[in-house]
Scaffold this active site. Structure first.
Site, PDB file in Angstrom:
ATOM      1  CB  SER A 330      -0.930   0.009   1.216  1.00 10.34           C
ATOM      2  OG  SER A 330      -1.905  -0.989   1.104  1.00 10.34           O
ATOM      3  CG  ASP A 354     -14.248  -1.282   0.045  1.00 12.80           C
ATOM      4  OD1 ASP A 354     -14.425  -2.472  -0.293  1.00 12.80           O
ATOM      5  OD2 ASP A 354     -13.302  -0.925   0.775  1.00 12.80           O
ATOM      6  CG  ASP A 369     -10.559  -3.554   1.425  1.00 11.46           C
ATOM      7  OD1 ASP A 369     -10.440  -2.637   0.605  1.00 11.46           O
ATOM      8  OD2 ASP A 369     -10.256  -3.444   2.638  1.00 11.46           O
ATOM      9  CG  HIS A 375     -12.594   0.777   3.840  1.00  7.27           C
ATOM     10  ND1 HIS A 375     -12.032  -0.283   3.161  1.00  7.27           N
ATOM     11  CD2 HIS A 375     -11.770   1.037   4.886  1.00  7.27           C
ATOM     12  CE1 HIS A 375     -10.903  -0.639   3.764  1.00  7.27           C
ATOM     13  NE2 HIS A 375     -10.726   0.137   4.814  1.00  7.27           N
TER      14      HIS A 375
END
Length: 649
Positions: A330, A354, A369, A375
């Protein structure tokens, strides 16, 4: 009486006598002429040749090694010194039997089998006649006394005082500064004629790190001394001397106090830390943990010590900072956000839902995820702050690998940084052409999705990640990283490699998101920035080491320690006027926010607030022989599988 007189021929005798006299005279004249001709040749024609040969019998040319240049940190602290050491040397031309002499020496001082082996190797290299060859370094006073007492038995044996390289800080700079070592057969065979001349009489050369990269500057120029000797090869007097030229001193960007802080923050964990001066590109600290003592290599490391280092499961000889290639995870999301905004693939207000996974059209596979239930509604700001994988799956698919590859390359991904440390490894920022060439396979959409979160085929060294975040901190000015600040009196200016042209609005937007990673209530690294007196910006990352099947959940306890996720962090500080950019990787530590970000915080505090730390010296204890792997981990590179990162806040 008359008959006897008839037999005597006076005329014949006279003629015979005359012939003999003439022959003898001609012979004498010929011999005299030959003698005169030879005399002329010796005294006139070949005078200089024989005079030179005569001088060679009494005049010897000795080489004088130059003093190697010193190495200092940014504050003038000595990092590489030259210290006197007494060396036991042999002159083979003055020794009737080398084997007998060495056997006698072994009775007086410690001479190992390796010392003898190295001596005979040096004997076979290019050397001048009567040039001493080292047998043992670092003689003690007691050993010197023993040799002095037995000098009458040791023709051709010398004890010389020479300067030997010394690294006062030991393991702190082993990978960056490197070390010098004995010139081996392979190096001699690669020397050209000029290098053979230059290193006549020298015993060591830079092997790795700064010592190798700047060898030409550090070594200097060899000198010569013409001395008169007697029949026993003893020096009577010096006739002529050409002094050596001392090597250039180097001043580095490296900060010893910051280097100690990095080691202290890492402790006994495996990984790397790189800190860069945002304004100049100078490397303030570059650490590969664990490390080793470079002084072991200067005069020849023992088999026991080398096997302990090489056989250690933690591979301390491996320079993780410039040779370890890890999935960037990330940490590339701020750059990906900039790419999407700059390429107008998304806007600052673009949003997606998401649900905890991403799915391609007409594809049953789910790209998960790190947050199991997702999220919710996510824009690019929230995606960076909370590290939404699903958002960046979608962004990567929309951009396509061609634009991703082109944009990331501008930040130095997938290519050597050009740092002035040798043996830097190239990262991997994949493209269609690369996969076709390397794997003989076409590029698939799933490959693009995984690259979008820094997984799949993507690999980067810690130094490349530091350069990437430094370029972000500089708002697109891509500086070449440099360890050396000056050579002698010559200051090396910063070198700009390229500029990444992006609208200021997008820079401000991504900067704010990286700041909120550290300071917002829902930022993934908020704990690392707690109670800070200044604002910082950063991004955490957690990179998979082994693949997890589609429907399985990551179970730390079920995995071997060295198969657990790597923890990463990149960032800069202070937020409003960046001075230092840092990249951290802690192998198998699992949490970028919990393991890597706190290391970076300590680096920020040290550089900006003067809160330096002192490390505890940790020696490598694991000496089990396990081989020397190419990589310190097994990178996960399966673009067709559903890959996710785990970054719990």
């Amino acid at each position: 009486m008359q008959e006897q007189q008839q037999f005597k021929n006076y005329h014949l005798e006279t003629r015979t006598f005359s012939n003999r006299v003439l022959f003898t005279g001609l012979l004498i004249v010929g011999l005299v002429l030959i003698l005169l001709a030879r005399y002329y040749s010796l005294q006139i024609v070949d005078y200089e040749n024989y005079a030179t040969q005569s001088d060679n019998n009494r005049i010897l040319v000795q080489t004088i090694n130059p003093q190697r240049g010193l190495i200092f940190d940014r504050d003038g602290k000595l990092l590489a010194d030259n210290r006197p050491s007494y060396i036991l040397s042999l002159v083979p031309e003055n020794i009737a039997s080398l084997d007998e002499t060495i056997a006698l020496l072994r009775q007086l001082v410690v001479v190992s089998d390796k010392h003898i082996q190295d001596f005979y190797k040096s004997l076979k290299t290019n050397r001048r006649p009567y040039q001493p060859i080292p047998l043992r370094y670092r003689l003690t006073e007691e050993e010197i006394a023993k040799i002095a007492v037995n000098e009458y038995r040791l023709a051709g044996v010398e004890v010389q005082a020479q300067l030997v390289r010394d690294y006062p800080e030991g393991d702190l700079f082993a990978h960056s500064i490197g070390y010098v070592g004995k010139i081996n057969d392979r190096e001699w065979s690669r020397f050209d004629e000029e290098e053979v001349r230059r290193y006549q009489g020298a015993h060591t050369i830079g092997k790795i790190g700064i010592e190798k990269f700047y060898e030409d500057s550090l070594f200097g120029e060899i000198g010569y001394r013409h001395v008169e000797i007697n029949a026993r090869m003893r020096v009577l007097r010096t006739l002529e001397q050409e002094n050596p030229v001392q090597g250039e001193d180097l001043s580095l960007h490296l900060d010893t106090r910051l280097q100690k802080t990095a080691f202290a923050a890492m402790g006994a964990r495996r990984g790397a830390v790189v800190a860069i001066d945002v304004k100049t590109g100078g490397i303030l600290s570059i650490v590969s943990s664990p490390s080793y003592d470079p002084n072991l290599f200067v005069t020849g490391i023992s088999y026991k010590d080398y096997n302990a280092l090489r056989g250690s499961l933690d591979i301390p000889l491996f320079d993780r900072a410039i040779q370890g290639r890890y999935p960037p995870a990330s940490t590339i999301k701020p750059m990906m956000g900039l790419a999407g905004l700059s390429e107008q693939v998304i806007s600052q207000s673009y949003k997606i839902f998401d649900p905890g996974y991403y799915q391609l059209e007409n594809d049953d596979r789910l790209y998960r995820d790190w947050k199991r239930h997702g999220h919710g509604i996510v824009n690019v700001h929230k995606a960076i702050v909370q590290s939404s994988d699903t958002f960046f799956y979608d962004l990567a698919f929309r951009m396509g690998i061609d634009r991703i590859h082109r944009f990331g390359s501008q930040f130095g991904l997938g290519q050597p940084t050009g740092v002035d440390i040798p043996s830097e490894r190239r990262g991997l920022w994949p493209s269609r052409e690369w996969k076709k060439r390397a794997r003989q396979l076409p590029w698939f959409p799933g490959d693009t999705i995984n690259v979008g979160i820094g997984q799949g085929f993507a690999l980067a060294t810690p130094l490349q990640l530091a350069v990437m975040v430094n370029t972000i901190a500089n708002r697109g000015k891509h500086l070449k990283p440099q360890v050396v600040k000056s050579i002698g009196e010559e200051v090396l200016p910063p070198e700009v490699l390229n500029y990444v042209e992006i609208d200021d609005r997008h820079w401000d937007f991504v900067f704010k998101a990286m700041k909120d990673v550290m300071h917002a209530p829902n930022g993934t690294a908020r704990r690392a920035a707690k109670n800070s007196s200044y604002d910082m910006a950063g991004k955490t990352g957690t990179a998979q080491v082994v693949g997890i099947k589609q429907n399985e959940k990551y179970d730390s306890e079920a995995l071997k320690e060295r198969h657990r996720d790597h923890a990463l962090f990149v960032g800069f500080a202070p937020y409003d006027d960046p001075q230092i950019a840092v990249a951290v990787i802690v192998e198998n530590a699992e949490s970028g926010s919990g393991s890597a970000a706190p290391v970076a915080r300590k680096m920020f505090d040290a550089h900006l607030l003067g809160q330096y730390l002192e490390p505890e010296r940790v020696k490598v204890k694991d000496v089990k022989t396990v081989g020397y792997p190419i990589e310190p981990f097994v990178p996960f590179q399966r673009g067709s599988l559903a890959v996710a990162q785990r970054e719990s806040p």
